[in-house]
Design an enzyme around this catalytic site. Sequence first.
Site, short mmCIF file in Angstrom:
data_model
loop_
_atom_site.label_atom_id
_atom_site.label_comp_id
_atom_site.label_asym_id
_atom_site.label_seq_id
_atom_site.Cartn_x
_atom_site.Cartn_y
_atom_site.Cartn_z
N GLY A 43 29.91 31.49 39.02
CA GLY A 43 30.29 30.95 40.32
C GLY A 43 30.70 32.07 41.25
O GLY A 43 31.16 33.12 40.80
N GLN B 243 34.17 36.29 48.40
CA GLN B 243 34.11 37.35 47.39
C GLN B 243 33.10 38.44 47.75
O GLN B 243 33.09 39.51 47.13
CB GLN B 243 33.79 36.76 46.01
CG GLN B 243 34.92 35.91 45.47
CD GLN B 243 34.58 35.35 44.10
OE1 GLN B 243 33.94 34.32 44.00
NE2 GLN B 243 35.00 36.05 43.06
N CYS C 4 37.28 35.88 36.72
CA CYS C 4 36.88 35.90 38.13
C CYS C 4 36.21 37.23 38.43
O CYS C 4 36.71 38.28 38.02
CB CYS C 4 38.12 35.73 39.01
SG CYS C 4 37.77 35.71 40.77
N LEU C 5 35.09 37.19 39.15
CA LEU C 5 34.37 38.43 39.47
C LEU C 5 35.22 39.36 40.34
O LEU C 5 34.98 40.56 40.38
CB LEU C 5 33.04 38.12 40.18
CG LEU C 5 32.01 37.38 39.32
CD1 LEU C 5 30.75 37.09 40.12
CD2 LEU C 5 31.66 38.19 38.07
N HIS D 42 37.89 26.21 40.71
CA HIS D 42 38.16 27.65 40.83
C HIS D 42 37.56 28.20 42.13
O HIS D 42 38.22 28.93 42.88
CB HIS D 42 37.57 28.36 39.60
CG HIS D 42 37.65 29.86 39.63
ND1 HIS D 42 38.31 30.58 38.65
CD2 HIS D 42 37.16 30.77 40.49
CE1 HIS D 42 38.21 31.87 38.92
NE2 HIS D 42 37.52 32.01 40.04
N GLU D 43 36.30 27.83 42.41
CA GLU D 43 35.62 28.38 43.59
C GLU D 43 36.17 27.78 44.88
O GLU D 43 36.31 28.49 45.89
CB GLU D 43 34.11 28.14 43.50
CG GLU D 43 33.42 28.77 42.29
CD GLU D 43 33.71 30.26 42.13
OE1 GLU D 43 33.96 30.95 43.14
OE2 GLU D 43 33.70 30.74 40.99
N HIS E 196 39.12 29.54 46.07
CA HIS E 196 38.83 30.77 46.81
C HIS E 196 38.72 30.51 48.31
O HIS E 196 39.11 31.35 49.13
CB HIS E 196 37.49 31.38 46.34
CG HIS E 196 37.60 32.27 45.14
ND1 HIS E 196 38.36 33.42 45.13
CD2 HIS E 196 37.01 32.21 43.93
CE1 HIS E 196 38.24 34.01 43.95
NE2 HIS E 196 37.43 33.29 43.20
ZN ZN Z 1 36.92 33.66 41.21
#
Ligand code: ZN
Length: 170
Positions: free
Chosen positions: A46, A51, A94-95, A136-137, A140
């Site tokens: 995701g 991001q 998380c990236l 989660h996304e 963000h």
């Molecule tokens: Zn994340």
Amino acid sequence: MTIKPLIILPDPLLRQVSTPVEQVDSQIIQLADDMLETMYDAPGIGLAAIQIGVARRMLVIDVSREDEENKPIVFINPEIVKTSDELSTYEEGCLSIPDYYAEVERPAALTVNYVDRTGKQQTLEADGLLATCLQHEIDHLNGVLFIDHISRLKRDMVIKKFTKIAKAKA
Ligand code: ZN
């Protein structure tokens, strides 16, 4: 399609609240394609637009297994309209917080309204990994990170560690 550099903790951009997409035009489709390319390259399941430094309410998800064909979904202006009382726990990563994982408890199922990449309004009922990934996304898009759902002590340690790394690189 272009692979974009990822925004990493403690970059203040990650705390910014993203603004809605007004119209799905060629620029937005290009952004969605870049986000997918960046997510697959990382690799991740995701990615939210913030991001890669774009504060728009958009995210991409693909929770298909490695032995399955890719199943990318683009969510534009996603909104959670219903969540289950039942909770589930997943180990999240998380990236934007590389190589850090922690267990997070969230509603196990949800209903989300969103606009797809053709500009059409959609409703999706999700559970399992997809439900967790969506929450989660969507966090963000509101400047919230998964480490905000863990203990303060653990969160402070992670932020400290990443602040140190960022300073060393500067
Ligand atoms: Zn994340």
